[in-house]
Design an enzyme around this catalytic site. Sequence first.
Site, PDB file in Angstrom:
ATOM      1  N   ARG A   1       0.790  -1.228   0.000  1.00  0.00           N
ATOM      2  CA  ARG A   1       0.000   0.000   0.000  1.00  0.00           C
ATOM      3  C   ARG A   1       0.821   1.277   0.000  1.00  0.00           C
ATOM      4  O   ARG A   1       0.577   2.195  -0.783  1.00  0.00           O
ATOM      5  CB  ARG A   1      -0.913   0.070   1.238  1.00  0.00           C
ATOM      6  CG  ARG A   1      -2.277  -0.465   1.053  1.00  0.00           C
ATOM      7  CD  ARG A   1      -2.770  -1.034   2.353  1.00  0.00           C
ATOM      8  NE  ARG A   1      -1.879  -2.111   2.740  1.00  0.00           N
ATOM      9  CZ  ARG A   1      -2.008  -3.353   2.292  1.00  0.00           C
ATOM     10  NH1 ARG A   1      -3.004  -3.658   1.515  1.00  0.00           N
ATOM     11  NH2 ARG A   1      -1.153  -4.296   2.632  1.00  0.00           N
ATOM     12  N   THR A   2       1.794   1.351   0.896  1.00  0.00           N
ATOM     13  CA  THR A   2       2.518   2.611   1.042  1.00  0.00           C
ATOM     14  C   THR A   2       3.223   2.946  -0.267  1.00  0.00           C
ATOM     15  O   THR A   2       3.099   4.047  -0.800  1.00  0.00           O
ATOM     16  CB  THR A   2       3.518   2.527   2.212  1.00  0.00           C
ATOM     17  OG1 THR A   2       2.803   2.102   3.366  1.00  0.00           O
ATOM     18  CG2 THR A   2       4.172   3.859   2.490  1.00  0.00           C
TER      19      THR A   2
ATOM     20  N   ARG B   1      11.498   3.404   3.647  1.00  0.00           N
ATOM     21  CA  ARG B   1      11.111   2.488   4.737  1.00  0.00           C
ATOM     22  C   ARG B   1      12.323   1.617   5.054  1.00  0.00           C
ATOM     23  O   ARG B   1      12.956   1.090   4.147  1.00  0.00           O
ATOM     24  CB  ARG B   1       9.929   1.621   4.322  1.00  0.00           C
ATOM     25  CG  ARG B   1       9.578   0.563   5.335  1.00  0.00           C
ATOM     26  CD  ARG B   1       8.359  -0.238   4.962  1.00  0.00           C
ATOM     27  NE  ARG B   1       7.132   0.525   5.090  1.00  0.00           N
ATOM     28  CZ  ARG B   1       5.914   0.025   4.901  1.00  0.00           C
ATOM     29  NH1 ARG B   1       5.771  -1.239   4.555  1.00  0.00           N
ATOM     30  NH2 ARG B   1       4.847   0.785   5.033  1.00  0.00           N
TER      31      ARG B   1
ATOM     32  N   HIS C   1       5.367   5.810  11.549  1.00  0.00           N
ATOM     33  CA  HIS C   1       4.866   5.661  10.179  1.00  0.00           C
ATOM     34  C   HIS C   1       3.919   6.848   9.948  1.00  0.00           C
ATOM     35  O   HIS C   1       2.702   6.675   9.901  1.00  0.00           O
ATOM     36  CB  HIS C   1       4.147   4.308  10.070  1.00  0.00           C
ATOM     37  CG  HIS C   1       3.828   3.870   8.676  1.00  0.00           C
ATOM     38  ND1 HIS C   1       3.955   4.699   7.581  1.00  0.00           N
ATOM     39  CD2 HIS C   1       3.383   2.674   8.196  1.00  0.00           C
ATOM     40  CE1 HIS C   1       3.596   4.020   6.499  1.00  0.00           C
ATOM     41  NE2 HIS C   1       3.246   2.799   6.843  1.00  0.00           N
TER      42      HIS C   1
ATOM     43  N   LYS D   1      25.723  -5.053  -1.671  1.00  0.00           N
ATOM     44  CA  LYS D   1      27.191  -4.949  -1.600  1.00  0.00           C
ATOM     45  C   LYS D   1      27.583  -4.044  -0.434  1.00  0.00           C
ATOM     46  O   LYS D   1      28.592  -3.330  -0.497  1.00  0.00           O
ATOM     47  CB  LYS D   1      27.734  -4.387  -2.916  1.00  0.00           C
ATOM     48  CG  LYS D   1      27.346  -5.194  -4.141  1.00  0.00           C
ATOM     49  CD  LYS D   1      27.707  -4.451  -5.414  1.00  0.00           C
ATOM     50  CE  LYS D   1      27.060  -5.110  -6.621  1.00  0.00           C
ATOM     51  NZ  LYS D   1      27.031  -4.196  -7.774  1.00  0.00           N
TER      52      LYS D   1
HETATM   53  C1  NCD Z   1       2.347  -1.763   7.288  1.00  0.00           C
HETATM   54  C2  NCD Z   1       2.414  -3.194   7.709  1.00  0.00           C
HETATM   55  O1  NCD Z   1       1.681  -3.601   8.601  1.00  0.00           O
HETATM   56  O2  NCD Z   1       3.259  -3.886   7.198  1.00  0.00           O
HETATM   57  N1  NCD Z   1       1.109  -1.419   6.699  1.00  0.00           N
HETATM   58  C3  NCD Z   1       0.953  -0.273   6.022  1.00  0.00           C
HETATM   59  O3  NCD Z   1       1.871   0.487   5.806  1.00  0.00           O
HETATM   60  N2  NCD Z   1      -0.291  -0.011   5.584  1.00  0.00           N
HETATM   61  C4  NCD Z   1       2.606  -0.945   8.468  1.00  0.00           C
HETATM   62  C5  NCD Z   1       4.021  -0.829   8.773  1.00  0.00           C
HETATM   63  O4  NCD Z   1       4.858  -1.174   7.965  1.00  0.00           O
HETATM   64  O5  NCD Z   1       4.292  -0.369   9.870  1.00  0.00           O
END
Ligand code: NCD
Length: 477
Positions: free
Chosen positions: A57-58, A108, A136, A86
């Site tokens: 999603r992100t 991320r 987040h 590497k």
């Molecule tokens: C993520 C997840 O749960 O993996 N979901 C999201 O971004 N909608 C949340 C996260 O990575 O913290």
Amino acid sequence: MFNDVISIHDLTSEQILYLCEKAEDMKNIEKSGQRFKLSDSLKNRKLAYMFYEPSTRTKLSFDTAMNQLGGKRDGFIGIEGTSIRKSESIMDTVKMMEANHFDVIVMRNPIDGSVQWAADVANIPVINGGDGKNEHPTQSLLDIFTLYSNNGKKLDDISIGFGGDLSHGRTVKSLCIMLSYFKDVKIYWAAEDFLGIPLELIDYLESKNVTVIREKNVKDVLDKVDFYYMTRPQLERMEGISKSLVTKMLKQYKIDMDKIKNFNGKLLHPMPVNSEVEEIEKNVYFSQAQGFLEQAENGIFMRKALLHELLKDKDYVAFNSKLDYDLLHGNNKLIRKISPKIKQGLFIDNLNTGISIDHLKYGAAFEITSKLNLADKGYIAMPAHLPPDEEFLNGKSFLKTNMELISERELKLVALVSNEPTINIIKDGIVVDKFVYLLCRNENCITRDVKEDVPPKFFNDGNIKCRYCRQKYVILN
Ligand code: NCD
């Protein structure tokens, strides 16, 4: 408005409300059939995604948002196929994004504080797509926009329940902090102790006048709230715990048709739902309560609003290949009085020029000698131990060496073995520099990652906090 989006703590309630209004505009554009109305606004701008962890999603919603604003996107999801395989550092990878004329980075990474470091390195805006167990913020912005849209376009006076894994994820933490900016917020939750809201977070929320109430079971929570925010077990952040044990812990907290039969509110979830654990049962997807697909689409509206605000009035930043000297230095050296300035005392005698590292925990001096590879580098090392006595109840050790210079990376190696070492730089029998080296105690903080080589920095907002993971630091030595 702002340059980077790293932490909820950097945003004000006015900015959050403003972004909700802007996201609402984006939603109206979509719902009135004009999806590409703004497709000239970020024409020729490029978004880089740097996802060291999986994402659906992100990543996709930033992608869609940028596309609808007329911009381009490129980058990586997962490090396979990149030079990170590497051992390329975050700093170098960020600089490569800039050198390739990207205008904004979404990152991320599993390490707490890593995205703040990327923002320090970059001259272009950086957006936090999730850093370790930390934050987040754009997920919280879309979550809060979902609340705003379903709460009469306001954020005061909200009752919300939380369930699932409230301990290992970052979405709950970020959303709770964001909610604390508003009035009359009531949080109810029910979860196993191991998966419960961490005490520090509860203390923080209560200090901001948020009501936080723990209930025994999910039904008690659902009776009191307009929104219920369910989360998946964040198994990837639970070392040494089996999936079957966590599944057992979650069993009584799962959302099923029976639990929601009298619930008239909205059921939210940042997604993904774990289809093996099924923290939300399939039938619930088809119920009136299901609000998480609307919430997922809201991600596009919020991220579109955010990118538009960040880039619309900014010309591109020309690449500067020179690095800022500030990146080399932390502010973690606690200067200590130099005395006596004479060649005396156990910790300096026999050492005319070199370094004496003092106040090490009992037994640490030998380990540090080998971590610093002193013998291989041809230096003399004199580790010594003082058994427990009245002054040092747990004993201590210290290390003398004729090595004259100690690098940031070497200081970090020392502090990783024994916190808050005192460093004495000795020239011609005199202590010419003396400091205590502070290193964040959060095991997962970027400043503790030797290969990333991030100089520790702290700030003081009433408490001393790590600039990167923002955890509180109490000076002991
Ligand atoms: C993520 C997840 O749960 O993996 N979901 C999201 O971004 N909608 C949340 C996260 O990575 O913290």
